[in-house]
Design an enzyme around this catalytic site. Sequence first.
Site: not given
Ligand code: PEP
Length: 892
Positions: A21, A90, A99, A101, A334, A450, A784, A852, A872
């Site tokens: 501000k 302010r 949350g 003042m 802002r 949760h 990977s 992955c 990648y």
């Molecule tokens: C991993 O463990 O990140 C993975 C891609 O293999 P999976 O989830 O199949 O164990």
Amino acid sequence: NKFVYAFEEGDKDQKDLLGGKGANLAEMTRLGLPVPPGFIITTEACRYYLQHGRIPDSLRVQVTMALRRLEDVTGRRLGDAVDPLLVSVRSGAKFSMPGMMDTVLNVGLNDFSVEGLVEASGSERFAWDSYRRLIQMFGKTVLEVDGEAFAQALDDAKEAKGVTSDVELDADDLKGLVETFKAIVEKHTGRGFPQDPREQLDLATEAIFHSWNSDRARLYRRRERIPDDLGTAVNVVTMVFGNLDDRSGTGVCFTRDPATGKTGSYGDYLVNAQGEDVVAGIRNTLSLDDFKKVDPDSHKELRRIMRRLETHYRDLCDIEFTVEKGKLYILQTRVGKRTAAAAFRIATQLVDEQLITMNEALDRVSGEQLALLMFPQFDKSADREVLTRGMAASPGAAVGAVVFDSATAVAWKARGEDVILVRKETNPDDLEGMIAAAGILTSRGGKTSHAAVVARGMGKTAVCGAEQLVVDVTAKEARAGEVTLREGDVISIDGSTGEVFAEALPVVPSPVVQYLEEGIDAAVADADKDTAELVRAVDRLLGHADTVRRMEVRANADTATDADRARRMGAQGIGLCRTEHMFLGPRRELIERVVLADTPDARSAALDALLPLQRDDFVELLTAMDGLPTTIRLLDPPLHEFLPDRAELMVKVALAEERGEDVEHDRKLLAAVNRLHEENPMLGLRGVRLGLTVPGLFALQVRAIAEATAIRLEAGGHPHPEIMVPLVGSLMELHLVGDETEGIVEEVSEAEGVTMSIPIGTMIELPRAALTAFRIAEVAQFFSFGTNDLTQTTWGFSRDDVEAAFFADYLKKGIFTVSPFESLDRDGVGRLVRIAVEDGRRTRPDLTLGICGEHGGDPESIHFFHDVGLDYVSCSPFRVPIARLEAGRAVA
Ligand code: PEP
Ligand code: MG
């Protein structure tokens, strides 16, 4: 140290020191806009206060200097009995933060200066009302007197007079109320309301500093991942009054529509009112067009300033303003919050207006926003009435019958009914019900409860903390005001807005998904103007991300259908095909036979039966991914997933024996299951360990891949399979699998008369693999990162159990700010990734590196993967567009 800055001394880039501000007030002052004069006490002063429990000595002096200057500039004095200076105090942190003042108005009023204000304003009622408001606000927020006491006294005053609204109280009533309020303060604090204006200012400042650490503020910061040590600034601003007369008023405006992103200005104005009246929604507000009618000059000036600010900030601005007796003041601006759709549209509009570059436009949108746009939505054009609201905990639109317990959710779902699980809050016992439900609604708990954490993890729609909902699980009903929901009643919940409806609302598929699946022309063909503009904006920004990003984006896909979808979503290959998924369901028994075979012949027979099925799977997959890399992972099942349930089998055998039936087969099966039973299957006989233990299993898969490749080559296709070995921890494991694999590929090449080269690589999903990457890269042609297992094994917690068991608690305690399964833990798991990247490349400079695990689709993690230099990321097909965008943003 300089702890105090006049507005003239700061600028918009000093948010760390002056708060959001303050920095913007300073910037507007420098632009010559009509900002009431004032000064800023820095966040550094706040940090000092929080550390030492008192304000720095030199701050007192600096505040005196700044105040004197302010008095000189305005020609008025704080606490004066003639035309007194009044200020607002302010808070203003770097990030806007509920949350904490907020504001104390009218500081500087006391028993003397109130008379001065009577004189200056020409309104006795106005002056006493201002004083009344000060004591109330100050009492409540600074002196921490229970606000109810003031509210009650105000009600009593109205009742005594026989009126219902505040405005019907006259000056004498308000004078009386001031006395009552002062008595309340005295009673609750043991001392009178501070008459010294400077003391008011100092107390208010300290109270704001102090509120930085209120429970609500801390909770908010944890949720939004704002660091705890920033502190807040305090802005001291000359009061201007929108409630002096009918030539005064107050309002807010936006330079574009923050809901849809439409161009044009939007706003509300209230005649003869103060800021809090607008927020409280007591009276109907005027539109900007109506404002123009009542006060054309101020309106014209405001329009000029809006344009100026938007050009200056080169973004949507939201602005708070006040008109005092026909003179316009800007109180705040802002860069405005906006919906996901508005973000995309505004970013491209600004490019077209040549205010920002395409790279900057990428920075104005996010993968999270794109994800929001990809969920199905409720049809906004349908008639609808909100029953109640909660926190938008996990996006999506869900419709279903209300159920109040997990068992009913499971039972009703099993008979084909969509259900919404309604609970006060959820706990791990509700997990099955949550899985069965189309959506989850709770009356307690926030975004880290949760229910919220688990729902987001499952990609399930959830609204949490709908506090007006009274849930009675025993009576199986939930009440919201007049309405009672019973078991079986159909409701709709919107996890993107937190709204709850007591009816089934029509759901429309996301136009953005239609665009991704069918292309831009199909998506805009029948779309309304807003939708078409949104889709075009997404198209342009994604296209730009594609041109600038360094990382490729692949998809995790196990079947040809998934692969097709992934390609449409823009995947440049498959980064992970989990072959074990091909054997869940009806084919499970085939694997079971392989694993349980007790003679080599029996095993060979079982494997031979699998070969044609696997080969067909891979032919389909390689056809769908023609021309693109397709990483196929050899089997990685935690074994128990493929075997019959041990307990069930025991019961079955026992019952059959009792009845004297032939149990020979089942007993053998049970013996085998007992032999293979593991307490921790996730850390057991899976991945490469299984491949090296069960002869012929990996060989079968490799043969199927090689034969499928030959078939595709003979058909004139361009298959690019890559073979990936899971759960490797040592070079030797990979050596053994690699040798066997090469042999089989060669054999098939020769037999089929085709040349093929299939790269062999490994997952890096165990700390030992990361730490010995320099060795593993001797054999592996690619890595990977399996960050799911790597997170599990680095932290030592089970990915299947812990999220439900204690993550909500860990989030609440601040041990995590986000689940490490959702967003990569850079310090720990990320360090292992970095080590493996550097060491692996040192051994093999052309090593291909990808990821992955689930983190491949998480925006923050994607930026990390870009930074460490991966080639990648691979993620689920629906996250592919998000990864494309974020990989582009990481560069832009
Ligand atoms: C991993 O463990 O990140 C993975 C891609 O293999 P999976 O989830 O199949 O164990
Ligand atoms: Mg894994």
